[in-house]
Design a protein around this motif. Structure first.
Motif, short mmCIF file in Angstrom:
data_model
loop_
_atom_site.label_atom_id
_atom_site.label_comp_id
_atom_site.label_asym_id
_atom_site.label_seq_id
_atom_site.Cartn_x
_atom_site.Cartn_y
_atom_site.Cartn_z
N LEU A 71 3.29 -25.90 59.47
CA LEU A 71 4.57 -25.59 60.08
C LEU A 71 4.33 -25.57 61.59
CD1 LEU A 71 7.54 -24.77 60.08
CD2 LEU A 71 6.80 -22.40 59.66
N LEU A 72 4.87 -26.56 62.29
CA LEU A 72 4.70 -26.69 63.74
C LEU A 72 6.01 -26.32 64.41
CD1 LEU A 72 2.90 -30.17 63.78
CD2 LEU A 72 1.88 -27.89 63.55
N ILE A 73 5.96 -25.38 65.35
CA ILE A 73 7.17 -24.91 66.01
C ILE A 73 6.97 -24.96 67.51
CG2 ILE A 73 8.82 -23.02 66.23
CD1 ILE A 73 7.58 -21.95 63.54
N ALA A 74 7.87 -25.67 68.20
CA ALA A 74 7.79 -25.80 69.65
C ALA A 74 9.08 -25.37 70.30
CB ALA A 74 7.50 -27.26 70.02
N GLY A 75 8.93 -24.72 71.43
CA GLY A 75 10.07 -24.42 72.28
C GLY A 75 9.88 -25.14 73.60
N GLY A 76 10.81 -26.03 73.95
CA GLY A 76 10.75 -26.76 75.23
C GLY A 76 9.48 -27.56 75.39
N THR A 77 8.79 -27.38 76.54
CA THR A 77 7.56 -28.14 76.79
C THR A 77 6.39 -27.61 75.97
OG1 THR A 77 7.08 -26.80 78.75
CG2 THR A 77 8.20 -28.91 79.10
N GLY A 78 6.62 -26.58 75.16
CA GLY A 78 5.62 -26.17 74.19
C GLY A 78 5.33 -27.30 73.21
N PHE A 79 6.19 -28.31 73.23
CA PHE A 79 5.97 -29.49 72.41
C PHE A 79 4.66 -30.18 72.77
CE2 PHE A 79 6.48 -34.09 71.65
CZ PHE A 79 6.56 -34.05 70.27
#
Length: 195
Positions: A71-79
């Motif tokens: 489960l990969l979760i990114a917020g903004g440039t956390g990508f």
């Protein structure tokens, strides 16, 4: 930029034998600090200057000894960090189930949306869920905060390896919420919080 001005960034690319280092530097709001960083990097590049970097630190790498779904979760440039985990996993473990949730305030903040959508069509084990807080006309993805969408989509996260990257508040809130209310195993919640 000097001994007193340092900034930590997540590495966005995987080791591929090149000398390329990919960073995602952005800002939802204009800031003098961001302008200074981008100006410095632009000038250094055009003047052929070498940049001195401090090697990666921390322990937020992909745990390869697991076959659990990711489960990969990114917020903004956390990508950026999530992208490196995703690409490595797809290259080395294409049969492993991967759920990628990427959130931004607006659709344009999901700056690699087309590329990730294409990957999700190429890899049958990759499920991609884009999320925006403020939808524009024609948006067909999820609306809200990315962590809330994940929370609503899973009743249990007990059997998953979870990788998070975004603001410190997002990461800390997700860890607490997922462990307390969705049975996530704390040792399998790996994060790289942006400062």
């Amino acid at each position: 930029m000097d001994e007193t001005t340092r900034r930590a960034f997540s590495i966005a690319n995987i080791q591929d034998g090149s000398n390329r280092l990919e960073l995602h530097i952005g800002g939802a709001k204009q800031s003098q600090y961001l302008a200074d960083i981008l100006g410095y990097l632009h000038n250094a590049y055009h003047q052929g200057q070498r940049l001195l970097i401090d090697a990666p630190h921390g322990c937020a790498w992909l745990r390869e000894n697991s076959e659990r779904p990711l489960l990969l979760i990114a917020g903004g440039t956390g990508f950026s960090y999530i992208q490196s985990i995703l690409r490595y996993s797809l290259n080395h473990y294409p049969e492993r189930d991967v759920y990628l949730y990427w959130g931004g305030c607006y659709q344009e903040h999901l700056y690699f949306d087309d590329e990730v959508t294409a990957l999700s069509q190429e890899y049958e084990h990759l499920t991609y869920i884009p999320v925006v807080e403020k939808a524009s006309a024609g948006w067909f993805g999820k609306i809200g905060q990315v962590i809330n969408v994940v929370y609503d989509n899973f009743q249990s996260l007990e059997d998953m390896d979870i990788y998070l990257c975004g603001s410190r508040d997002m990461v800390c809130g997700a860890r607490y919420c997922f462990v307390r209310y969705r049975k996530a195993v704390i040792s399998r919640v790996i994060s790289d919080a942006l400062m």
